[in-house]
Design a protein around this motif. Structure first.
Motif, PDB file in Angstrom:
ATOM      1  N   ALA A  27      67.029  25.429  74.357  1.00  0.00           N
ATOM      2  CA  ALA A  27      66.641  26.737  73.823  1.00  0.00           C
ATOM      3  C   ALA A  27      67.552  27.826  74.369  1.00  0.00           C
ATOM      4  O   ALA A  27      67.972  28.728  73.627  1.00  0.00           O
ATOM      5  CB  ALA A  27      65.184  27.032  74.168  1.00  0.00           C
ATOM      6  N   ALA A  28      67.865  27.743  75.659  1.00  0.00           N
ATOM      7  CA  ALA A  28      68.745  28.745  76.273  1.00  0.00           C
ATOM      8  C   ALA A  28      70.145  28.699  75.672  1.00  0.00           C
ATOM      9  O   ALA A  28      70.834  29.718  75.607  1.00  0.00           O
ATOM     10  CB  ALA A  28      68.811  28.522  77.781  1.00  0.00           C
ATOM     11  N   MET A  29      70.546  27.514  75.214  1.00  0.00           N
ATOM     12  CA  MET A  29      71.867  27.359  74.604  1.00  0.00           C
ATOM     13  C   MET A  29      71.860  27.705  73.126  1.00  0.00           C
ATOM     14  O   MET A  29      72.923  27.743  72.494  1.00  0.00           O
ATOM     15  CB  MET A  29      72.352  25.913  74.782  1.00  0.00           C
ATOM     16  N   GLY A  30      70.690  27.911  72.554  1.00  0.00           N
ATOM     17  CA  GLY A  30      70.600  28.189  71.132  1.00  0.00           C
ATOM     18  C   GLY A  30      70.786  26.962  70.259  1.00  0.00           C
ATOM     19  O   GLY A  30      71.148  27.078  69.083  1.00  0.00           O
ATOM     20  N   VAL A  31      70.514  25.778  70.815  1.00  0.00           N
ATOM     21  CA  VAL A  31      70.675  24.525  70.071  1.00  0.00           C
ATOM     22  C   VAL A  31      69.455  24.295  69.177  1.00  0.00           C
ATOM     23  O   VAL A  31      68.319  24.436  69.640  1.00  0.00           O
ATOM     24  CB  VAL A  31      70.836  23.346  71.059  1.00  0.00           C
ATOM     25  N   PRO A  32      69.658  23.943  67.919  1.00  0.00           N
ATOM     26  CA  PRO A  32      68.514  23.689  67.024  1.00  0.00           C
ATOM     27  C   PRO A  32      67.649  22.551  67.555  1.00  0.00           C
ATOM     28  O   PRO A  32      68.147  21.471  67.887  1.00  0.00           O
ATOM     29  CB  PRO A  32      69.178  23.299  65.700  1.00  0.00           C
ATOM     30  N   ALA A  33      66.350  22.787  67.635  1.00  0.00           N
ATOM     31  CA  ALA A  33      65.411  21.799  68.163  1.00  0.00           C
ATOM     32  C   ALA A  33      64.040  22.075  67.567  1.00  0.00           C
ATOM     33  O   ALA A  33      63.771  23.185  67.090  1.00  0.00           O
ATOM     34  CB  ALA A  33      65.363  21.867  69.689  1.00  0.00           C
ATOM     35  N   PRO A  34      63.133  21.097  67.606  1.00  0.00           N
ATOM     36  CA  PRO A  34      61.784  21.338  67.093  1.00  0.00           C
ATOM     37  C   PRO A  34      61.056  22.404  67.918  1.00  0.00           C
ATOM     38  O   PRO A  34      61.332  22.588  69.115  1.00  0.00           O
ATOM     39  CB  PRO A  34      61.093  19.973  67.265  1.00  0.00           C
ATOM     40  N   ARG A  35      60.134  23.120  67.276  1.00  0.00           N
ATOM     41  CA  ARG A  35      59.260  24.032  68.016  1.00  0.00           C
ATOM     42  C   ARG A  35      58.449  23.203  69.005  1.00  0.00           C
ATOM     43  O   ARG A  35      57.963  22.118  68.679  1.00  0.00           O
ATOM     44  CB  ARG A  35      58.346  24.745  67.022  1.00  0.00           C
ATOM     45  N   TRP A  36      58.264  23.724  70.244  1.00  0.00           N
ATOM     46  CA  TRP A  36      57.618  22.912  71.275  1.00  0.00           C
ATOM     47  C   TRP A  36      56.881  23.797  72.276  1.00  0.00           C
ATOM     48  O   TRP A  36      57.044  25.020  72.289  1.00  0.00           O
ATOM     49  CB  TRP A  36      58.660  22.067  72.015  1.00  0.00           C
ATOM     50  N   ARG A  37      56.101  23.143  73.151  1.00  0.00           N
ATOM     51  CA  ARG A  37      55.384  23.880  74.196  1.00  0.00           C
ATOM     52  C   ARG A  37      54.926  22.897  75.274  1.00  0.00           C
ATOM     53  O   ARG A  37      54.558  21.757  74.981  1.00  0.00           O
ATOM     54  CB  ARG A  37      54.154  24.566  73.591  1.00  0.00           C
ATOM     55  N   ARG A  38      54.958  23.328  76.527  1.00  0.00           N
ATOM     56  CA  ARG A  38      54.290  22.583  77.600  1.00  0.00           C
ATOM     57  C   ARG A  38      52.785  22.795  77.455  1.00  0.00           C
ATOM     58  O   ARG A  38      52.344  23.902  77.168  1.00  0.00           O
ATOM     59  CB  ARG A  38      54.733  23.079  78.971  1.00  0.00           C
TER      60      ARG A  38
END
Length: 380
Positions: free
Chosen positions: A115-126
C-alpha cells in the motif's frame, strides 16, 4: 568454500522438494548445496551429500549450519525473523535478508508495504473481532480470511460466507487479515531473480490454475495475455525486487482483473509457478536462484518451446498399480513427458511430484500434461 573443488558452498534451510531440485541444479555448476533438514526422510535429505538434521526454529542449529557457507538461503519462509536477524548480525550472508523476507513471511506487513508503494492489491484489513470482519464485509459476503503467517498450498486461507464463519475462525486464535474477494479473470505469476549487485532477470509471465487452494497447472507463457500487460507484470515484479531488496528468486502471484493485475502473494524462493523452467527455460529457476545468491551473472530466461505446461502430481487414494508401474505406462505412451518425483510418501492430495510437457500448441500440450499427472495420481 569447498576445499576439494574451490567452489562455493550454499546452505539451504529446509529439506523439501525445492531444496531437492536446487541440489540438482547445483550439481551441474559444481557447487555444493548443504541442506538443513528436519528429517533424514525429507525430499532433499534423500539425495544430497551434505545434510544436517535440525530445526529451522533452533538458532544454535542454524548457527552451526551456517559455518563455512558462502550464502544462506531458504526453501520455505518459516524461519523466525529474529533468528535471521541474529545470523546477519554475526556476519552470515543471508539471501533474501530479513528486511526483505519479512514481507513474504507476514501477510499484514506485506499488505502495508505494498500500500505504501502504491502497488495494486485487494482491499484488506487486520481483524481481531467478528464485528470488524462484518464491518469490512459491509454485507458483501463472502470475504477471504488469511493467517498472517505460515500458510501455504491453501492452508491458512478461508472463505468466510457469514458472520458465524468469522466467529468460528476467530475462536481458533489465529492472527488474521481479511481481504475482498476479487473478481478475476485468472491467476498469473511473474517470476524474477535479483543478485546483490542488482542485476535482475525476468521469466515470461505464466498462468497458474488452482484447485482447492493448490496449484494444479502452470501454463507458460500465459495464453492470450496482452503483451503490454505482460510487460507491466514483469516490471512490477522487478520493481518489487529492487524496492524490497530481494536477493534470489521473487515470485509475485497476481490476479488478472478487468482493470489490470493486482498482487495476491509474494514468495522469495524458488516457487511452484517456476517448476516448468527446468525443461522449459534456458536457465531453470533453481540454477537462477543459486546464481543470484552467489552474485553470479544471471542466465537466459527465454522459453525452449512455444508452449510449456507443468502439472502437479498429487497423491491419490491407496490401491491400484504401483507408482513405478505407472511410470512404465506413462513413458511408453508419452516419451516426451518429463517427470519429477520428490521422494515423498504417498498421501491423498499431497504434492508428490510434477510433470512438464513441451510443444508447439498450448491446447495439446496442456492435455498431455493433465493426462500424465492424472495417470500418475490415479493410474487411469
Amino acid at each position: 568454500m569447498d576445499t576439494r573443488t574451490g567452489l562455493p558452498v550454499v546452505g539451504m534451510v529446509g529439506g523439501g522438494q525445492l531444496a531437492r531440485m536446487t541440489h540438482q541444479a547445483a550439481i551441474s555448476l559444481g557447487q555444493s548445496l548443504r541442506v538443513l533438514s528436519e528429517s533424514p526422510d525429507d525430499s532433499a535429505a534423500l539425495v544430497a551429500a551434505d545434510v544436517r538434521i535440525g530445526s529451522h526454529t533452533d538458532l544454535p542449529a542454524l548457527r552451526d549450519f551456517a559455518k563455512g557457507v558462502e550464502a544462506l538461503t531458504f526453501d520455505h519462509e518459516h524461519v523466525p525473523t529474529a533468528h535471521i536477524e541474529a545470523l546477519e548480525a554475526e556476519g552470515v550472508k543471508v539471501y533474501p535478508g530479513s528486511k526483505a523476507l519479512v514481507f513474504a513471511q507476514d501477510k499484514g506487513m506485506m499488505r502495508e508495504r505494498l500500500a505504501a508503494m502504491g502497488v495494486p492489491a485487494p482491499r484488506w484489513r487486520r481483524v481481531t473481532t467478528k464485528d470488524e470482519i462484518s464491518d469490512f464485509a459491509g454485507g458483501a459476503w463472502p470475504v477471504v480470511a488469511k493467517s498472517t503467517r505460515g500458510g501455504y498450498d491453501g492452508k491458512g486461507v478461508w472463505m468466510l460466507n457469514t458472520p458465524a464463519d468469522a466467529e468460528a475462525l476467530l475462536a481458533t486464535g489465529t492472527p488474521l487479515i481479511v481481504e475482498e474477494r476479487v473478481t478475476l479473470r485468472r491467476e498469473l505469476a511473474a517470476l524474477v531473480a535479483r543478485s546483490p549487485f542488482g542485476q535482475v532477470a525476468a521469466y515470461p509471465v505464466v498462468e497458474t490454475v488452482q484447485r482447492d487452494g493448490i496449484c494444479v497447472e502452470v501454463l507458460a507463457p500465459a495464453p492470450g495475455l496482452d503483451e503490454a500487460l505482460a510487460i507491466d507484470a514483469q516490471q512490477l515484479a522487478i520493481d518489487l525486487a529492487n524496492t524490497l531488496g530481494v536477493v534470489g528468486l521473487l515470485a509475485v502471484e497476481l490476479f488478472e482483473t478487468a482493470d489490470g493485475v493486482v498482487v495476491n502473494e509474494l514468495a522469495m524462493r524458488p516457487h511452484n509457478s517456476g517448476h516448468w523452467t527446468i525443461e522449459g527455460a534456458r536457465t531453470s529457476q533453481f540454477e537462477q536462484h543459486l546464481r543470484a545468491v552467489l552474485d553470479y551473472p544471471m542466465g537466459a530466461t527465454s522459453l525452449t518451446a512455444p508452449a510449456v505446461v507443468m502439472a502437479n502430481v498429487l497423491g491419490g487414494e491407496p490401491g491400484g498399480i504401483s507408482l513405478d508401474e505407472r511410470l512404465h505406462h506413462l513413458f511408453a505412451s508419452d516419451p516426451g513427458a518429463r517427470v519429477h518425483l520428490y521422494g515423498k510418501q504417498l498421501r491423498p492430495g499431497r504434492k508428490i511430484g510434477h510433470v512438464t510437457v513441451l510443444g508447439d500448441d498450448m491446447t495439446s500440450v496442456r492435455a498431455r500434461a493433465a493426462r500424465a499427472a492424472r495417470w500418475l495420481q490415479e493410474g487411469v
